[in-house]
Scaffold this active site. Structure first.
Site, PDB file in Angstrom:
ATOM      1  CG  ASP A   1      48.580 -11.098 -38.314  1.00 52.70           C
ATOM      2  OD1 ASP A   1      47.524 -11.236 -37.706  1.00 52.70           O
ATOM      3  OD2 ASP A   1      49.674 -10.898 -37.753  1.00 52.70           O
TER       4      ASP A   1
ATOM      5  CB  THR B   1      40.932  -8.970 -34.158  1.00 54.23           C
ATOM      6  OG1 THR B   1      41.904  -7.935 -34.248  1.00 54.23           O
ATOM      7  CG2 THR B   1      40.754  -9.380 -32.717  1.00 54.23           C
ATOM      8  CB  CYS B   2      44.004  -8.473 -38.751  1.00 53.41           C
ATOM      9  SG  CYS B   2      45.359  -9.561 -38.260  1.00 53.41           S
ATOM     10  CG  PHE B   3      44.330 -12.911 -40.879  1.00 49.52           C
ATOM     11  CD1 PHE B   3      43.924 -12.764 -42.198  1.00 49.52           C
ATOM     12  CD2 PHE B   3      45.608 -12.515 -40.519  1.00 49.52           C
ATOM     13  CE1 PHE B   3      44.792 -12.238 -43.141  1.00 49.52           C
ATOM     14  CE2 PHE B   3      46.463 -11.985 -41.461  1.00 49.52           C
ATOM     15  CZ  PHE B   3      46.059 -11.836 -42.775  1.00 49.52           C
TER      16      PHE B   3
END
Length: 1091
Positions: free
Chosen positions: A750, A1058-1060
């Protein structure tokens, strides 16, 4: 020859004409000279006559005023009569002012003599001189009135003359001071002489006596310090009453008394303070009762209204109110309803005719009581207006309220309704008419009767069922209508006396039991407080002008004030004056009534709901109760829903632009479930994105913004690159590239789309109290730091943070940022509402200060003993800084009278003044992304849930149903089944929240469940560490799917992106290993790039 004769003839005619004109001119000169000589001789004769008359006057009376003890040297009355007859004909104030003073003193001295030859009245007893004497006295007294109008009472010398001339008027308009009549032989003449003085009084009245008295009173009393002394005021009131009594209180004289005397600003106040004897005379002669009864008639009202300008009508009202207060135990109980009630209401309406909503022209003036006033304010009214206000305040004093609402009190005291009413199934318009007619049966005036008739006919028919309430009392019954008309009068006072509205409501709330008693009446009107009866009446009177609506609006306005100032102790613990059950019923009634006003065609104009006073009053109280419940529940959230609202239909109407639906969602969003409002908010955002061309396809275009940030300088890099972006760019896609501590692009699947990670980490750091931008309350809630100015560019940083939080809400990114409710209420703009109370929000900032201020509020002793001032001392880096809560506050002591003001100012200072600039900057940034109208859908707690997710337990079933799997994992995979079993059976609720935060960076579930989590919750099987992870391969997926062990990952921890919202889970071989590793990971806060 003929030509010469013709020219001679012409010359002759011309000469003849000139001679004729010369003779005519000579005659004119002679006539002019004669007239001039005659005029001069006439003037000389008149001047000589005036000189001789004045010389004779001076010879007889002297050139200096006579002392009061000089009765022994009084000239014979007959001689004086002749001299005065001559003098009064030539009297000129400019040259004869002193002589008139001498004349006045002589007349007063002679009337104090019992010698028939010396007393001046003896000339009036002479049959040959009676008529001449009467005419002379009339002229003298008329001249005296003229002089009185010219005198300036603030000048000491002229003040003495004013008293002298008032004494002269008093002496010759009555015989009570005539000493000669005390002689026994002259007593039989008293009736005749009384008639004589009445004749004199009648002439004075016809020549403007009352106008003169008003002029003297206004000049002498309408100033900072009254220039008239008590005896002079008493004399004036006596002079005003004498014609009234002589004429047996005729309408004409009562009209003059009302217009010219009782309209003098603050007259009764001055009588009470300076001339109590004069006030006693008014009470003895029952002036209050007579004037009230007089003013009721339509013709008399018209005369008064046409004569008095609005401000003086207000002064008349103030004096009548003051008299009513003085008569509260005598005449007022007899006249309170309907006479006094009617007169006050009509006078208020008269004053209201000149009140405007704003300054519409240069002719509009600001009135200290009425607001913008369409007439110029008389300069005499400037100084006494404060006294007029104090008089008007007596209308809502305890003693007057007790009398005016005696019918309400009696209604509450009654245990049972009257048999005639208890046997009545409903009240039709005819039964309403008969009940109100019974009220009018004891009203003497025609206008009140007609007003009652109009009241009846204006209601017309309200349906076949009439005004049925279904309770023990009926809307329209005699007792309810009586109370309604009294309430209507006080409601008129609120609307007309706009600058005293809060004072009026305070008096109604705290000086009477009106509010709680009215609530009992409403509850007795039937199901849901007689809702059907009110709606039926509204259908018949769509402008809501019926007194019953004024009663309802008065109750709502007063209760709004009451609830606004109640603290939690009073409202939730002591439950005074209403119980929590009362609030629940009240909220239901207001909610349904306000809703049905708008959905029923014709009841209210949905295009201008704020133009309906009824809607505004009800809606204001409804919102206050709703917001109070949002802060601390006294009813469940479902209590505010309207059962009649079909959500699908309502949403469809809203989408189609239906006016009613749009107004409802703006004014009453709480009537639909919270879930639907969140969906509506998301729809607003989606529509905004579509309008701006920010669809997913657009975001993938080169127009998206790419920023590069170092993890060690996250806030600085983010601020430098994003602060200058336009709101449109901020709303678009922002792609982030992280640089790790080694200066390299971070590895991972990511690396090019981690804005969520950046946003979460940025907000986490700026909300860290060590940065001093924000502080934590004792309940671990965030709010701007008052000392943030120590940080460079702190206001720009606040605006940046506000924009970032707005971006999170805009993108439905849930961030774990718990804010203090008082700060969120400011972001929502609630502090700008008139309903906002700083003290209510104070517990969310400083519970201990709230307890201290509440202690001061309820302190039963003398608060001044606590030695408090209107200031606040703050320790700033070891230095004590004093903040004044108001100008000069450190020298203003806190007393029992001002302690409520102190409490609110202290709360306002702590929550607003100290952080005003920081809050403004934060709101500016937030609103650049989020339209404040979208947020009007939510209360403060709901707004917090919009930011941080739902404040409920993690629903594992919902989470599992909305989880995606990668790397060979699937819902029936052994490791996945272990995971869900561990979360359900082995983890406590706190650990489940930590697990959710580990994966999504937020410990709370998203609003509306995990189906709305963006990106979706995902679990991926990983074989290697993140630094070696190159993504899923065919081999890794097959091994993960069939649980083929490549090597035992016993030494590896679960990680997350955590971004995804992605959980990276090794393919553990034992359930216990998974449980222990997962528990360690979530408690160690391991995450991206850590394994």
């Amino acid at each position: 020859m003929f030509g010469t004769n013709e020219s001679n003839r012409g010359a002759f005619l011309e000469a003849t004409r000139e001679a004729r004109e010369e003779r005519a001119a000579e005659r004119r000169r002679d006539e002019a000279a004669t007239k001039l000589q005659a005029a001069v001789r006439s003037w000389l004769v008149r001047a000589a006559y005036k000189r001789k008359t004045r010389e004779k006057f001076d010879q007889l009376f002297g050139t200096e005023p006579m002392a009061q003890d000089q009765t022994a040297v009084l000239p014979p009355a007959l001689d004086a009569f002749h001299r005065i007859t001559e003098f009064i004909k030539i009297f000129r104030l400019k040259t004869d002012g002193k002589r008139f003073e001498i004349l006045t003193r002589y007349l007063l001295a002679s009337m104090d003599s019992d010698n028939i030859k010396l007393t001046y009245v003896s000339c009036g007893m002479n049959k040959d001189l009676t008529l001449q004497w009467i005419h002379q006295i009339k002229d003298i007294l008329f001249a005296c009135c003229g002089i009185l109008e010219e005198l300036q009472p603030e000048i000491s010398k002229e003040n003495r003359l004013l008293s002298l001339y008032l004494h002269l008027l008093l002496t010759f308009t009555g015989t009570s001071t005539w000493k000669i009549l005390r002689v026994q032989s002259f007593e039989p003449l008293k009736p005749s002489l009384n008639k004589l003085t009445e004749n004199v009084m009648g002439d004075l009245v016809s020549r403007g006596l009352y106008s003169t008295l008003k002029h003297v009173l206004v000049r002498g009393l309408c100033r900072g310090k009254a220039a008239l002394r008590g005896p002079a005021i008493t004399t004036i009131i006596t002079l005003a009453l004498r014609p009234l009594m002589a004429a047996s209180y005729s309408d004409k004289l009562l009209s003059l008394m009302t217009i010219h005397v009782l309209s003098v600003p603050a007259l009764i106040h001055h009588l009470d303070a300076l001339a109590p004897e004069a006030l006693q005379m008014l009470q003895t002669n029952e002036i209050f009762e007579k004037v009230v009864q007089f003013v009721q008639t339509e013709q008399n009202l018209r005369i008064i209204f046409n004569t008095l300008e609005g401000s003086y009508a207000l002064c008349l009202l103030a004096n009548l109110v003051h008299l009513a207060h003085k008569e509260s135990d005598r005449a007022l109980p007899r006249l309170a309803f309907p006479e006094f009630n009617f007169v006050v209401k009509r006078l208020l309406e008269k004053c209201g005719e000149y009140v405007t909503t704003k300054q519409s022209s240069n002719l509009t003036q600001w009135h200290p009581v009425l607001g913008w006033f369409s007439r110029p304010l008389d300069h005499h009214l400037n100084e006494p207006m404060a006294l007029v206000k104090s008089q008007l305040q007596l209308l809502w004093s305890g003693v007057v309220l007790k009398v005016m609402f005696s019918a309400l009190t009696n209604m509450i005291v009654e245990q049972e309704p009257s048999p005639s009413e208890s046997n009545t199934s409903g009240i039709t318009s005819s039964s309403t008419a008969s009940s109100l007619a019974s009220i009018g049966s004891y009203v003497s005036s025609n206008i009140v009767r007609r007003a009652l008739d109009r009241r009846l006919t204006s209601g017309t028919s309200v349906g076949s069922g009439g005004l049925r309430g279904g309770g023990s009392r009926k809307l329209g019954s005699r007792e309810v209508s009586t109370v309604a008309m009294v309430c209507s009068m006080y409601y008129s006072a609120i609307t007309t006396l706009s600058q005293l509205k809060m004072d009026i409501l305070t008096g109604l709330c705290y000086k009477s039991e009106m509010v709680s008693q009215l609530w009992q009446v409403f509850q007795s009107l039937g199901p849901n407080c007689g809702l059907k009866s009110f709606l039926d009446l509204l259908s018949a009177s769509t402008k809501a002008t019926a007194p019953e609506f004024h009663m309802l609006m008065l109750f709502c306005d007063a209760t709004t004030l009451l609830v606004t100032v109640l603290d939690d102790l009073e409202m939730y613990e002591q439950q005074k004056p209403f119980s929590l059950h009362d609030y629940a019923i009240m909220a239901s009634f207001l909610n349904n009534f306000t809703y049905k006003q708008m959905i029923h065609n014709g009841l209210i104009d949905v295009r201008n709901v704020q133009g309906s006073p009824l809607f505004v009053s009800l809606h204001t109280l409804l919102l206050l109760l709703y917001k109070r419940n949002s802060r601390r529940n006294y009813v469940p959230d479902t209590h505010w829903l309207i059962k009649e609202v079909r959500i699908s239909t309502f949403m469809s109407d809203l989408e189609q632009g239906d006016a009613q639906a749009q107004v409802l969602i703006q004014k009453m969003p709480h009537i639909i479930p919270h879930t639907e409002r969140v969906l509506l908010f998301k729809k607003y955002v989606a529509n905004n994105k579509a309008k701006l061309g920010l669809s997913d396809a657009a975001c993938a275009s080169p127009h998206s913004t790419l920023i590069t940030v170092h993890r060690s300088r996250l806030v600085e890099n983010g601020y430098q690159q994003l602060a200058s972006l336009s709101p449109l760019a901020l709303k678009g896609m922002i792609r982030v590239r992280f640089i790790n501590e080694h200066g390299l692009d971070e590895a991972g699947i990511d690396q090019d789309g981690v804005f969520k990670e950046f946003l979460e980490e940025t907000l986490k750091r700026v909300f860290d109290p060590s940065l001093n931008l924000f502080r934590l309350t004792s309940e671990e809630r965030l709010y701007p730091s008052p000392t943030s100015f120590m940080t460079e560019n702190h206001l720009q940083l606040f605006e940046f943070v506000g924009g970032m939080l707005g971006k999170a809400v805009y993108e439905s990114i849930v961030v774990d940022c718990p804010f203090a409710s008082f700060f969120l209420s400011q972001v929502l703009g609630e502090q700008q509402s008139s309903l906002y109370s700083s003290i209510d929000e104070l517990p969310s900032l400083d519970p201990e200060l709230y307890k201290s201020l509440t202690y001061i509020k309820h302190y039963e002793g003398d608060v001044s003993d606590l030695d408090l001032t209107f200031s606040y001392d703050e320790d700033y880096l070891g230095e004590i800084i004093t903040h004044e809560l108001r100008p000069g506050g450190k020298s203003i002591p806190v007393t029992n009278d001002n302690k409520i003001v102190y409490i609110h100012l202290m709360a306002h200072f702590k929550m607003h003044v100290q952080i005003r600039d920081q809050t403004k900057a934060f709101i500016r940034g937030f609103r650049s992304i989020i339209n404040p109208e979208w947020l009007s859908l939510f209360s403060v707690p709901e707004f917090q849930r919009l930011i941080s997710g739902d404040n409920v337990a993690v629903d594992l079933k919902d989470l599992r149903e909305n989880t995606l799997y990668y790397g060979g994992f699937h819902d029936k995979h052994r490791v996945v089944c272990w995971l869900w079993d561990i979360l359900e059976r082995d983890f406590k609720e706190e650990e489940r929240a930590l697990f959710l935060k580990f994966v999504t960076s937020c410990s709370k579930p998203p609003l509306l469940g995990f189906t709305n989590l963006e990106p979706p919750f995902s679990i991926r099987c990983v074989e290697v560490g993140d630094d070696e992870d190159t993504g899923d391969t065919i081999g890794s997926v097959i091994r993960g799917f069939f649980a083929i062990r490549k090597r035992d990952p016993v030494n590896r921890l679960p990680t997350s992106s955590t971004c995804f919202n992605l959980l990276k889970l090794p393919n553990y071989q034992r359930k216990s290993t998974l449980r222990d590793k997962l528990r360690y990971a979530i408690n160690s806060n391991t995450g991206f790039e850590l394994s």
